[in-house]
Design an enzyme around this catalytic site. Structure first.
Site, PDB file in Angstrom:
ATOM      1  N   GLY A  34       5.830  -9.866  -0.250  1.00  0.00           N
ATOM      2  CA  GLY A  34       5.766  -9.369   1.122  1.00  0.00           C
ATOM      3  C   GLY A  34       6.635  -8.161   1.366  1.00  0.00           C
ATOM      4  O   GLY A  34       7.174  -7.977   2.445  1.00  0.00           O
ATOM      5  N   CYS A  35       6.753  -7.317   0.392  1.00  0.00           N
ATOM      6  CA  CYS A  35       7.664  -6.173   0.412  1.00  0.00           C
ATOM      7  C   CYS A  35       6.860  -4.872   0.503  1.00  0.00           C
ATOM      8  O   CYS A  35       5.711  -4.811   0.068  1.00  0.00           O
ATOM      9  CB  CYS A  35       8.489  -6.200  -0.884  1.00  0.00           C
ATOM     10  SG  CYS A  35       9.618  -4.821  -1.123  1.00  0.00           S
ATOM     11  N   GLY A  36       7.489  -3.836   1.022  1.00  0.00           N
ATOM     12  CA  GLY A  36       6.844  -2.529   1.037  1.00  0.00           C
ATOM     13  C   GLY A  36       6.549  -2.004  -0.357  1.00  0.00           C
ATOM     14  O   GLY A  36       5.669  -1.159  -0.543  1.00  0.00           O
ATOM     15  N   PHE A  37       7.263  -2.514  -1.366  1.00  0.00           N
ATOM     16  CA  PHE A  37       7.040  -2.096  -2.749  1.00  0.00           C
ATOM     17  C   PHE A  37       6.017  -2.978  -3.474  1.00  0.00           C
ATOM     18  O   PHE A  37       5.680  -2.721  -4.625  1.00  0.00           O
ATOM     19  CB  PHE A  37       8.361  -2.107  -3.534  1.00  0.00           C
ATOM     20  CG  PHE A  37       9.376  -1.117  -3.026  1.00  0.00           C
ATOM     21  CD1 PHE A  37       9.139   0.251  -3.102  1.00  0.00           C
ATOM     22  CD2 PHE A  37      10.565  -1.545  -2.472  1.00  0.00           C
ATOM     23  CE1 PHE A  37      10.070   1.164  -2.621  1.00  0.00           C
ATOM     24  CE2 PHE A  37      11.508  -0.644  -1.994  1.00  0.00           C
ATOM     25  CZ  PHE A  37      11.258   0.714  -2.073  1.00  0.00           C
ATOM     26  N   THR A  38       5.518  -4.027  -2.831  1.00  0.00           N
ATOM     27  CA  THR A  38       4.588  -4.959  -3.464  1.00  0.00           C
ATOM     28  C   THR A  38       3.376  -4.265  -4.097  1.00  0.00           C
ATOM     29  O   THR A  38       2.941  -4.685  -5.169  1.00  0.00           O
ATOM     30  CB  THR A  38       4.157  -6.064  -2.468  1.00  0.00           C
ATOM     31  OG1 THR A  38       5.325  -6.764  -2.051  1.00  0.00           O
ATOM     32  CG2 THR A  38       3.182  -7.038  -3.094  1.00  0.00           C
TER      33      THR A  38
END
Length: 179
Positions: A34-38
């Site tokens: 659930g990360c912006g880097f996912t």
């Protein structure tokens, strides 16, 4: 202790002795769903597809220490990654990368490469901001956020540590040289 002296657990609870990876180039990465880097899962999968047959492995360690961005069980995380990003590399059991419960492999990796390689002022500023909100990043060398990547050569030497802002495609040349 060296890279090959460690054991880790897969998402299914099976122990893997890292000595079985001797002679392979390995990318070790702490991940979150659930990360912006996912979306970097896509690039990591491309590297895996490109180099796996030549002796490249990915060790994907889900970690919930950064903004609680890896909720769910190991099975749920695996289902998300295979459905959304078509990942084929094995995922490990969820771990801590910082603090008193950190995986000993991560203690080793951080001792070998204590600072992220960060390109560009924009990325450096982004990582400074992330470091300030990272509640588990308490001492020098700690992992600052999800998708920090370590590149390990065929002899088990940690050759690079890349920041979360480093897109997987930028690691391609380094992997090609080590293969």
């Amino acid at each position: 202790m060296a890279f090959y002296d460690h054991t880790i657990k897969t998402r299914k609870g099976e122990e893997i002795d890292l000595a079985t990876l001797k002679g392979k180039v390995v990318l070790v990465v702490n991940t979150a769903t659930g990360c912006g880097f996912t979306p970097q899962y896509e690039g990591i999968e491309k590297l895996y597809e490109k180099y796996h047959e030549q002796g490249f492995e990915v060790l994907d360690f889900p970690c919930n220490q950064f903004g609680n961005q890896a909720p769910g069980s190991d099975a749920e995380i695996h289902e998300f990654c295979t459905a959304r990003y078509k990942t084929q590399f094995e995922q490990m059991s969820k771990i801590d990368v910082n603090g008193e419960n950190e995986l000993p492999l991560y203690t080793f990796l951080k001792q070998e490469k204590s600072e992220d390689e960060i390109e560009g002022i924009k990325n450096k500023m982004a990582m400074k901001a992330v470091e300030k909100i990272s509640t588990s990043c308490k001492k020098p060398g700690d992992i600052k956020w999800n998708f920090t990547k370590f590149l390990v050569d065929k002899e088990g030497k940690v050759v690079a540590r890349y920041s979360p802002t480093c897109e997987p495609a930028k690691i391609d040349d380094a992997i090609a040289k080590l293969i």
